[in-house]
Enzyme design. Structure first.
Site, PDB file in Angstrom:
ATOM      1  CD  GLU A 125      -3.005  -0.833   1.994  1.00  0.00           C
ATOM      2  OE1 GLU A 125      -3.713  -2.134   1.848  1.00  0.00           O
ATOM      3  OE2 GLU A 125      -3.131  -0.655   2.810  1.00  0.00           O
TER       4      GLU A 125
ATOM      5  CD  GLU B  25      -4.784  -6.084   2.596  1.00  0.00           C
ATOM      6  OE1 GLU B  25      -3.112  -6.405   2.604  1.00  0.00           O
ATOM      7  OE2 GLU B  25      -5.271  -5.503   3.596  1.00  0.00           O
TER       8      GLU B  25
END
Length: 539
Positions: A196, A314
């Site tokens: 991320e 994810e």
């Protein structure tokens, strides 16, 4: 004068009859072409680093489920992974960028995570000891898991503002860690770079050009360390949320053949604390919004990096641990199975669920290790839905979702129906536009009824349709007592529960005569396997 008993019963049931709507729908499955293809191990789940101190909104649902302290000896854990026969596991999460690998020449000893409010995500750096890495790999080998490991992509960089991190990646610790892994003969399917850090980032971000340079460096490092070890693992990146400009720049910078798969994250239900989660899950308009992300990423890959593929690295539905009493209940399977179906139609090769265990969105319960409803949804998908994705169209309301795949590892086609309506009972009439091959290679190009085509298929395999009883398999999923937020899922009316020894229950279908009407009740899910439907692309 009293009412007759039968009349009283009729009057009591009348509101239920009036409330339920019966709607007939027409479905067309196009078996002449695959619109997309997934990886053979499409279903994936994550194991995270979060310690028990990870809390949001006075909810601390992680317990001892971290990669550091998860009880690998728990029999439910091994059984639940082995049931998939090679489940793909992605090891990573927010704190992977804070992990130091306790191997090689470290400047100072590494220590366990501790809470530090001024640090990224409120925790200090953590430590992965090599004896724990040995234990994990022994477990993965025992259970047949396919492992993706997320590397620390912030090491060596400096924070220059609230979110921005600059400087080259320091690969020395990762080099020593991968070298140790290779020396032990541990099979890692893929290495993922960072978590991320793309686009605006979550907590931290890195420039796309810098990220591309670092991935080239990692690719060279993998080439070097795996020179005498086969198979060479895949390289995945960036493990973050899709940002068109960032992803395009990253692909341009890293260049052809460097990144095997672009991994992106999805939390399209919003915060886990949102009291409106159930309504979002059951709202087809909300579910449809994420299709733009899938479509745009597919176009980005086609235009800027056709050597790569799309993975959902994810996805937990609701972020910040998932929704209590929502993400771990039956209702979440409406979102989860719709995500699996939708992502596959946009050329997604792998879909990783956050998490296998941990938080409120675990496929297993955090404390008991007992499967939550989504575990059985994932297992049914894995066993029934093959790699080939077929187009399916219908004239139904958007509340009836549908996805079709070649049946996994056997002949036939599997249809997934998801009924989001709380009052409409759908009758489903199915037609197929496949070409049926006979002994003399004749092909039928006109559309005919589903039953007629099945008869041709049976004739093709050398048996007359009158000699056999044609049937289909049905796997009907409903919640216990009709409670959408039940932790118990029913398969064809029977509770799915572990055996006394912890074994996963058999997921047996009901066999239904082929000519019997197909229907799906309100707020339920159904997999239907048509074993005799022959498709030229399902081989």
């Amino acid at each position: 004068m009293g009412f007759p008993p039968l009349l009283l019963i009729f009057l009591a049931l009348c509101p239920a009859f009036l409330a339920q709507i019966v709607e007939e729908t027409e479905f067309l499955i196009d078996g002449t072409v695959k619109i997309a293809e997934t990886d053979n191990n499409y279903v994936c789940a994550t194991l995270d680093w979060w310690p028990k101190e990870k809390c949001n909104h006075n909810d601390c649902p992680w317990g001892s489920t971290s990669l550091i302290n998860l009880d690998l000896s728990h029999p439910f854990l091994a059984n639940s992974i082995q049931a998939f026969n090679h489940l793909r596991l992605r090891l990573g999460g927010s704190l992977q960028n804070r992990i130091i690998y306790d191997v090689g020449n470290l400047e100072s000893p590494c220590h366990p995570f501790t809470k530090q409010g001024d640090e990224l995500f409120g925790f200090s750096n953590g430590c992965l000891r090599m004896d724990r890495w040995d234990e994990l790999n022994s477990f993965f080998n025992k259970t047949g898991a396919l492992v993706t490991f997320g590397l620390n992509a912030l090491r060596g960089r400096q924070r220059t503002s609230k979110r921005v991190w600059e400087g080259n990646w320091d690969s020395s610790n990762a080099h020593d860690f991968i070298d140790y892994t290779v020396s032990k003969g541990y099979q890692i399917h893929s290495w993922e770079f960072g978590n991320e850090l793309s686009g605006k980032g979550i907590g931290a971000k890195v420039d796309a050009e810098q990220y591309g340079e670092d991935v080239i460096h990692l690719n060279n490092l993998i080439d070097q360390l795996y020179k005498h070890f086969q198979p060479r693992p895949l390289l995945l990146a960036p493990g973050g949320f899709y940002d068109k400009e960032w992803f395009e720049t990253f692909l341009e910078m890293s260049g052809p053949g460097t990144v095997d798969a672009l991994t992106h994250h999805i939390y399209n239900l919003g915060a886990g604390s949102d009291l409106n989660l159930v309504n979002k899950i059951l709202n087809p308009l909300h579910l449809n919004k994420i299709a733009d992300t899938f479509s745009n990423l597919s176009q980005t890959i086609e235009m800027n990096g056709p050597w790569s593929s799309a993975w959902v690295g994810e996805s937990g539905g609701a972020f910040n641990n998932g929704g209590p009493n929502v993400s771990n209940t039956f209702v979440n399977s409406f979102w989860y199975l719709d995500q699996l179906g939708m992502a596959a139609t946009y050329h997604t090769k792998v879909y990783c669920r956050q998490t296998f265990i941990g938080g409120n969105y675990g496929l297993l319960d955090t404390s008991t290790f007992v499967p939550n409803p989504d575990y059985y949804s994932a297992l049914l998908w894995h066993r029934l839905m093959g790699k080939g994705v077929l187009a399916v169209s219908n004239n139904a309301s958007s509340y009836l979702r549908s996805y079709a795949h070649c049946t996994r590892h056997r002949a036939g086609v599997t249809l997934l129906l998801i009924n989001l309506s709380n009052q409409t009972h759908y009758g489903v009439n199915i037609e197929s536009s496949v070409s049926i091959t006979s002994h003399v290679k004749e092909k039928s190009n006109h559309k005919s009824s589903f039953v007629q085509r099945l008869k041709k298929t049976i004739s093709w395999v050398g048996r007359k349709s009158s000699d056999v009883t044609l049937s289909r398999e049905e796997y009907h999923l409903t919640p216990l007592d009709g409670n959408l937020q039940s932790r118990t899922m029913l398969l064809n009316g029977k509770p799915l529960q572990l055996a006394e020894n912890g074994n996963i229950p058999s997921l047996s279908p009901v066999l239904v005569k082929l000519k019997s009407p197909i229907s799906i009740s309100p707020l339920s899910i159904k997999f239907i396997v048509f074993p005799y439907l022959s498709s030229p692309v399902c081989t």
